[in-house]
Design a protein around this motif. Structure first.
Motif, PDB file in Angstrom:
ATOM      1  N   PRO A   1     -25.251  -0.424  46.334  1.00 50.94           N
ATOM      2  CA  PRO A   1     -25.613   0.105  47.647  1.00 50.94           C
ATOM      3  C   PRO A   1     -25.750   1.628  47.679  1.00 50.94           C
ATOM      4  N   SER A   2     -25.219   2.320  46.669  1.00 48.50           N
ATOM      5  CA  SER A   2     -25.292   3.786  46.678  1.00 48.50           C
ATOM      6  C   SER A   2     -25.372   4.320  45.255  1.00 48.50           C
ATOM      7  N   LYS A   3     -25.896   5.525  45.140  1.00 47.02           N
ATOM      8  CA  LYS A   3     -25.973   6.163  43.822  1.00 47.02           C
ATOM      9  C   LYS A   3     -24.575   6.495  43.314  1.00 47.02           C
ATOM     10  N   VAL A   4     -23.673   6.860  44.209  1.00 41.41           N
ATOM     11  CA  VAL A   4     -22.306   7.190  43.810  1.00 41.41           C
ATOM     12  C   VAL A   4     -21.649   5.984  43.140  1.00 41.41           C
ATOM     13  N   GLU A   5     -21.732   4.806  43.777  1.00 39.95           N
ATOM     14  CA  GLU A   5     -21.119   3.606  43.190  1.00 39.95           C
ATOM     15  C   GLU A   5     -21.801   3.220  41.883  1.00 39.95           C
ATOM     16  N   ALA A   6     -23.122   3.309  41.831  1.00 34.51           N
ATOM     17  CA  ALA A   6     -23.856   2.969  40.617  1.00 34.51           C
ATOM     18  C   ALA A   6     -23.450   3.888  39.469  1.00 34.51           C
ATOM     19  N   LYS A   7     -23.380   5.173  39.742  1.00 29.61           N
ATOM     20  CA  LYS A   7     -23.058   6.147  38.697  1.00 29.61           C
ATOM     21  C   LYS A   7     -21.616   5.994  38.212  1.00 29.61           C
ATOM     22  N   GLU A   8     -20.684   5.808  39.139  1.00 34.33           N
ATOM     23  CA  GLU A   8     -19.282   5.619  38.758  1.00 34.33           C
ATOM     24  C   GLU A   8     -19.114   4.364  37.901  1.00 34.33           C
ATOM     25  N   THR A   9     -19.756   3.281  38.313  1.00 29.21           N
ATOM     26  CA  THR A   9     -19.662   2.030  37.564  1.00 29.21           C
ATOM     27  C   THR A   9     -20.309   2.169  36.191  1.00 29.21           C
ATOM     28  N   ALA A  10     -21.478   2.787  36.136  1.00 29.63           N
ATOM     29  CA  ALA A  10     -22.173   2.973  34.854  1.00 29.63           C
ATOM     30  C   ALA A  10     -21.322   3.787  33.886  1.00 29.63           C
ATOM     31  N   LYS A  11     -20.684   4.830  34.376  1.00 29.11           N
ATOM     32  CA  LYS A  11     -19.838   5.656  33.503  1.00 29.11           C
ATOM     33  C   LYS A  11     -18.673   4.845  32.935  1.00 29.11           C
ATOM     34  N   ILE A  12     -18.071   3.999  33.767  1.00 35.32           N
ATOM     35  CA  ILE A  12     -16.975   3.141  33.305  1.00 35.32           C
ATOM     36  C   ILE A  12     -17.481   2.177  32.228  1.00 35.32           C
ATOM     37  N   LEU A  13     -18.618   1.534  32.466  1.00 33.89           N
ATOM     38  CA  LEU A  13     -19.140   0.535  31.533  1.00 33.89           C
ATOM     39  C   LEU A  13     -19.522   1.150  30.189  1.00 33.89           C
ATOM     40  N   VAL A  14     -20.091   2.354  30.214  1.00 34.80           N
ATOM     41  CA  VAL A  14     -20.452   3.031  28.967  1.00 34.80           C
ATOM     42  C   VAL A  14     -19.196   3.533  28.252  1.00 34.80           C
ATOM     43  N   THR A  15     -18.258   4.097  29.013  1.00 32.31           N
ATOM     44  CA  THR A  15     -17.013   4.590  28.429  1.00 32.31           C
ATOM     45  C   THR A  15     -16.215   3.456  27.783  1.00 32.31           C
ATOM     46  N   GLU A  16     -16.223   2.291  28.413  1.00 27.33           N
ATOM     47  CA  GLU A  16     -15.504   1.138  27.878  1.00 27.33           C
ATOM     48  C   GLU A  16     -16.284   0.423  26.768  1.00 27.33           C
ATOM     49  N   LYS A  17     -17.447   0.966  26.414  1.00 21.47           N
ATOM     50  CA  LYS A  17     -18.297   0.440  25.330  1.00 21.47           C
ATOM     51  C   LYS A  17     -18.775  -0.987  25.586  1.00 21.47           C
ATOM     52  N   LEU A  18     -18.966  -1.318  26.852  1.00 18.07           N
ATOM     53  CA  LEU A  18     -19.592  -2.586  27.206  1.00 18.07           C
ATOM     54  C   LEU A  18     -21.110  -2.436  27.261  1.00 18.07           C
ATOM     55  N   ALA A  19     -21.575  -1.218  27.495  1.00 15.01           N
ATOM     56  CA  ALA A  19     -23.002  -0.890  27.499  1.00 15.01           C
ATOM     57  C   ALA A  19     -23.201   0.389  26.708  1.00 15.01           C
ATOM     58  N   ALA A  20     -24.321   0.464  25.998  1.00 11.04           N
ATOM     59  CA  ALA A  20     -24.637   1.673  25.249  1.00 11.04           C
ATOM     60  C   ALA A  20     -25.252   2.728  26.160  1.00 11.04           C
ATOM     61  N   CYS A  21     -25.943   2.281  27.191  1.00  9.16           N
ATOM     62  CA  CYS A  21     -26.700   3.182  28.051  1.00  9.16           C
ATOM     63  C   CYS A  21     -26.896   2.516  29.404  1.00  9.16           C
ATOM     64  N   ALA A  22     -26.964   3.342  30.430  1.00 12.79           N
ATOM     65  CA  ALA A  22     -27.289   2.856  31.775  1.00 12.79           C
ATOM     66  C   ALA A  22     -28.388   3.726  32.352  1.00 12.79           C
ATOM     67  N   ASN A  23     -29.423   3.087  32.886  1.00 13.33           N
ATOM     68  CA  ASN A  23     -30.487   3.802  33.589  1.00 13.33           C
ATOM     69  C   ASN A  23     -30.360   3.497  35.064  1.00 13.33           C
ATOM     70  N   LEU A  24     -30.347   4.524  35.901  1.00 14.15           N
ATOM     71  CA  LEU A  24     -30.256   4.362  37.342  1.00 14.15           C
ATOM     72  C   LEU A  24     -31.597   4.712  37.968  1.00 14.15           C
ATOM     73  N   ILE A  25     -32.068   3.831  38.831  1.00  7.21           N
ATOM     74  CA  ILE A  25     -33.318   4.036  39.560  1.00  7.21           C
ATOM     75  C   ILE A  25     -32.978   4.009  41.038  1.00  7.21           C
ATOM     76  N   ASP A  26     -33.051   5.167  41.666  1.00  8.37           N
ATOM     77  CA  ASP A  26     -32.635   5.324  43.058  1.00  8.37           C
ATOM     78  C   ASP A  26     -33.751   4.929  44.029  1.00  8.37           C
TER      79      ASP A  26
END
Length: 107
Positions: free
Chosen positions: A15-40
């Motif tokens: 629903p928001s860029k803030v939530e998307a970005k926070e979640t993406a950072k967690i997923l990449v940091t936890e090595k569940l994803a190599a990369c996240a692309n956000l399209i606002d």
């Protein structure tokens, strides 16, 4: 001809860029994803609770392996603010071998 799917892209929306970005950072940091692309500013039109809805969302495309896709999708569910978030997994049938190696080595 059977094709073994090794790499996938997980598609989800927020629903928001803030939530998307926070979640993406967690997923990449936890090595569940190599990369996240956000399209606002994606516009969504859908029926929810029998009402036609329109909203602006942020698309998140996550690059990962098939092996990591199940824990990745579960982690998105754990972190997501939506009651029923869109989380789907698309197979990567072909790609730049160097890029695909980078995905595997990043996880």
């Amino acid at each position: 001809m059977d094709i073994e799917i090794e790499y996938v892209t997980v598609y989800t929306t927020f629903p928001s860029k803030v939530e998307a970005k926070e979640t993406a950072k967690i997923l990449v940091t936890e090595k569940l994803a190599a990369c996240a692309n956000l399209i606002d500013q994606m516009e969504s039109i859908y029926v929810w609770n029998e009402q036609l809805e329109e909203s602006t969302e942020v698309v998140c495309l996550l690059k990962t392996t098939m092996e990591k896709s199940i824990p990745l999708m579960q982690r998105i569910r754990d972190l997501h603010s939506y009651e029923t978030p869109c989380i789907v997994c698309w197979p990567v049938l072909k790609g730049n071998p160097d890029y695909l190696d980078w995905i595997r080595n990043s996880l």
